[in-house]
Enzyme design. Structure first.
Site, mmCIF file in Angstrom:
data_model
loop_
_atom_site.group_PDB
_atom_site.id
_atom_site.type_symbol
_atom_site.label_atom_id
_atom_site.label_comp_id
_atom_site.label_asym_id
_atom_site.label_seq_id
_atom_site.Cartn_x
_atom_site.Cartn_y
_atom_site.Cartn_z
ATOM 1 N N SER A 135 -25.264 -81.524 -18.104
ATOM 2 C CA SER A 135 -26.583 -81.970 -17.679
ATOM 3 C C SER A 135 -27.616 -81.381 -18.640
ATOM 4 O O SER A 135 -27.687 -80.163 -18.809
ATOM 5 C CB SER A 135 -26.828 -81.481 -16.246
ATOM 6 O OG SER A 135 -28.123 -81.808 -15.810
ATOM 7 N N LYS A 161 -25.564 -86.205 -19.494
ATOM 8 C CA LYS A 161 -26.533 -86.627 -18.457
ATOM 9 C C LYS A 161 -27.901 -86.120 -18.886
ATOM 10 O O LYS A 161 -28.084 -84.918 -19.102
ATOM 11 C CB LYS A 161 -26.117 -86.044 -17.119
ATOM 12 C CG LYS A 161 -27.202 -85.949 -16.051
ATOM 13 C CD LYS A 161 -26.602 -85.618 -14.689
ATOM 14 C CE LYS A 161 -27.446 -84.627 -13.901
ATOM 15 N NZ LYS A 161 -26.842 -84.285 -12.604
ATOM 16 N N LYS A 163 -31.765 -85.491 -17.937
ATOM 17 C CA LYS A 163 -32.760 -85.429 -16.873
ATOM 18 C C LYS A 163 -33.950 -86.276 -17.307
ATOM 19 O O LYS A 163 -34.387 -86.193 -18.463
ATOM 20 C CB LYS A 163 -33.198 -83.968 -16.658
ATOM 21 C CG LYS A 163 -32.108 -83.097 -16.036
ATOM 22 C CD LYS A 163 -31.834 -83.512 -14.598
ATOM 23 C CE LYS A 163 -30.969 -82.480 -13.889
ATOM 24 N NZ LYS A 163 -30.749 -82.856 -12.476
ATOM 25 N N ASP A 189 -30.604 -88.682 -14.689
ATOM 26 C CA ASP A 189 -30.848 -88.136 -13.348
ATOM 27 C C ASP A 189 -32.347 -87.909 -13.171
ATOM 28 O O ASP A 189 -32.957 -87.131 -13.903
ATOM 29 C CB ASP A 189 -30.097 -86.806 -13.191
ATOM 30 C CG ASP A 189 -30.207 -86.227 -11.781
ATOM 31 O OD1 ASP A 189 -30.859 -86.860 -10.911
ATOM 32 O OD2 ASP A 189 -29.645 -85.140 -11.539
ATOM 33 N N GLU A 214 -29.129 -91.592 -11.488
ATOM 34 C CA GLU A 214 -28.923 -90.729 -10.331
ATOM 35 C C GLU A 214 -30.246 -90.493 -9.598
ATOM 36 O O GLU A 214 -31.244 -90.095 -10.216
ATOM 37 C CB GLU A 214 -28.329 -89.401 -10.840
ATOM 38 C CG GLU A 214 -27.944 -88.396 -9.776
ATOM 39 C CD GLU A 214 -27.330 -87.131 -10.395
ATOM 40 O OE1 GLU A 214 -26.980 -87.154 -11.600
ATOM 41 O OE2 GLU A 214 -27.225 -86.127 -9.688
ATOM 42 N N ASP A 239 -27.500 -88.517 -5.085
ATOM 43 C CA ASP A 239 -27.239 -87.082 -5.050
ATOM 44 C C ASP A 239 -27.927 -86.541 -3.794
ATOM 45 O O ASP A 239 -27.303 -86.430 -2.719
ATOM 46 C CB ASP A 239 -27.777 -86.444 -6.348
ATOM 47 C CG ASP A 239 -27.739 -84.920 -6.376
ATOM 48 O OD1 ASP A 239 -27.411 -84.292 -5.355
ATOM 49 O OD2 ASP A 239 -28.062 -84.329 -7.431
ATOM 50 N N LYS A 263 -21.739 -82.755 -4.212
ATOM 51 C CA LYS A 263 -21.983 -81.320 -4.363
ATOM 52 C C LYS A 263 -21.605 -80.665 -3.034
ATOM 53 O O LYS A 263 -22.240 -80.954 -2.003
ATOM 54 C CB LYS A 263 -23.467 -81.043 -4.644
ATOM 55 C CG LYS A 263 -23.935 -81.437 -6.031
ATOM 56 C CD LYS A 263 -25.404 -81.126 -6.194
ATOM 57 C CE LYS A 263 -25.920 -81.630 -7.519
ATOM 58 N NZ LYS A 263 -27.399 -81.540 -7.585
ATOM 59 N N GLY A 291 -23.270 -80.252 -10.040
ATOM 60 C CA GLY A 291 -23.333 -78.815 -10.268
ATOM 61 C C GLY A 291 -24.665 -78.263 -9.824
ATOM 62 O O GLY A 291 -25.636 -79.013 -9.673
HETATM 63 O O1 OSB Z 1 -29.685 -82.901 -9.626
HETATM 64 O O2 OSB Z 1 -27.750 -82.550 -10.388
HETATM 65 C C1 OSB Z 1 -28.884 -82.141 -10.092
HETATM 66 C C2 OSB Z 1 -29.168 -78.488 -11.154
HETATM 67 C C3 OSB Z 1 -29.910 -77.980 -10.122
HETATM 68 C C4 OSB Z 1 -30.339 -78.810 -9.128
HETATM 69 C C5 OSB Z 1 -30.016 -80.170 -9.163
HETATM 70 C C6 OSB Z 1 -29.255 -80.690 -10.198
HETATM 71 C C7 OSB Z 1 -28.862 -79.833 -11.231
HETATM 72 C C8 OSB Z 1 -28.161 -80.277 -12.413
HETATM 73 C C9 OSB Z 1 -27.341 -79.246 -13.138
HETATM 74 O O3 OSB Z 1 -28.280 -81.369 -12.901
HETATM 75 C C10 OSB Z 1 -25.913 -79.417 -12.964
HETATM 76 C C11 OSB Z 1 -25.089 -78.239 -13.422
HETATM 77 O O4 OSB Z 1 -24.981 -77.237 -12.706
HETATM 78 O O5 OSB Z 1 -24.504 -78.345 -14.502
HETATM 79 MG MG MG Z 2 -28.808 -84.796 -9.416
#
Ligand code: OSB
Ligand code: MG
Length: 368
Positions: A135, A161, A163, A189, A214, A239, A263, A291
């Site tokens: 991510s 991925k 953001k 995402d 996402e 998510d 998750k 994650g």
């Molecule tokens: O939306 O997937 C998410 C991290 C913190 C809170 C929300 C998200 C995330 C990530 C990181 O995208 C995922 C990771 O731990 O590698």
């Molecule tokens: Mg997410």
């Protein structure tokens, strides 16, 4: 299994680089760990609640509080505890899924260590390693983003991925596609940063053949996602909206998502996470493991979960060094874009005492 007591431990770990999402920027991970002590074995749990209630309503101080005040005492007062009974004992307390998940994880770890079975074996693993995605946070510039993505691809990650948020969506996606090509597995995402008035902008992502978008809309806006799905080609993955196997079934039935991010913390534990997996598999809906900047403890359990057969897309199960220079367990190291599923009893990893002590900021023992 009778619990002799429960330790709540707070840990503070600096991130290797700031991680920016549409809801904020993190530079340090404040983690709540749980250690349960039973006659047969100890077990470890990791709470994924963040420092501030920006991703979801839970936050780490609140999780610690509800555990100390309600959840841990409830478990200490029942004679025989099994991992599969934890959710039942805690059900009368509403919500607080991340706190409950952490406690159930610790009990499950202790139970499996007692019987010499791994998380993977207990959950129904069908593979000995899992492909890993990463991510990538929002950056200050496109050149910086291309450098960071290039570094992850050199490291072997098999899926990227990005953001996104309004103002950082089309340009980064276009730049990454142009630089790294059409074969790159690429997804985005939004962490709820859009509304239905953004349908035209989200539709502009269609030509880039993303694996998925996402959680574009608010977590409660399941029907909004179903409406959005009628206007864009990119598959929608949920998510934040998926908090249980039931909500997954509802979202699928309503046409709100074609893919689900699982998750365990968000759905109340690894056992409910497996039920989400089962519901999705029954509907032919692919899932992948999300994650939450886990330490090696949560990472071990996530990798085990991600080795179930329905996890047909690479997850955010990146290596320890994605977030931390030093993990509290033996680090998870990427091998040809994969992580090995731990095979030892329980999580298959434990905190290394000196490393754990170095980052611990508080600990509290709750005896029975
Ligand atoms: O939306 O997937 C998410 C991290 C913190 C809170 C929300 C998200 C995330 C990530 C990181 O995208 C995922 C990771 O731990 O590698
Ligand atoms: Mg997410």
């Amino acid at each position: 299994m009778k619990l002799s007591g429960v330790e709540l431990r707070r840990v503070r770990m600096p991130l290797v680089a700031p991680f920016r999402t549409s809801f904020g920027t993190q530079t340090v991970r404040e983690v709540l760990l749980i250690r349960v002590v039973t006659p047969g074995a100890e077990g470890w749990g990791e709470c994924v609640a963040m420092q501030d209630p920006l991703y979801s309503s839970e936050y780490v101080d609140a999780a610690e509080h509800v555990l100390r005040r309600f959840l841990v005492p409830a478990l200490l007062h029942v004679g025989e505890v099994t991992a599969s009974s934890v959710a039942v004992h805690l059900a009368k307390y509403k919500g607080h899924r991340m706190a409950k998940a952490a406690l159930e994880m610790a009990v499950l770890d202790a139970e499996l260590r007692t019987h010499g079975q791994s998380f993977g074996a207990a959950l129904g693993s069908t593979r000995d390693r899992v492909p890993c995605g990463v991510s990538v946070g929002i950056m200050d510039s496109i050149p910086q983003l291309l450098d960071v993505v290039g570094g992850y691809l050199d490291a072997g990650y098999v899926r990227i991925k990005l953001k996104i948020e309004p103002g950082w969506d089309l340009a980064p996606v276009r730049a990454v596609r142009e630089r790294f090509g059409d074969d790159l597995l690429l997804q985005v995402d939004a962490n709820t940063a859009y509304t239905l008035s953004d349908v035209p902008q989200l539709a502009r992502l269609d030509p880039f053949e993303l694996l998925l978008v996402e959680q574009p809309l608010d977590e409660e806006d399941v029907l909004g996602h179903a409406e959005l799905a009628r206007h864009i080609r990119t598959p929608i993955c949920l998510d934040e909206s998926i908090v249980s196997a039931r909500s997954a079934a509802d979202a699928i039935k309503l046409g709100a998502c074609r893919i689900v991010n699982i998750k365990p913390g968000r759905v109340g534990g690894y056992l409910e996470a497996r039920r989400v997996h089962d519901v999705c598999a029954a509907h032919g809906v692919p899932v992948w493991c999300g994650g939450m900047l886990e330490t090696g403890l949560g990472r071990a359990a996530n990798v085990a979960l991600a080795s179930l057969p329905g996890f047909t897309l690479p997850g955010d199960t990146s290596a320890s060094d994605r977030f931390y220079r030093t993990d509290i367990t033996e680090p998870f190291v990427l091998e040809s874009g994969h992580l090995p599923v731990p095979t030892g009893p329980g999580l298959g990893v434990t905190p290394i005492p000196e490393l754990l002590d170095e980052v611990s900021t508080a600990q509290e023992w709750i005896g029975s």
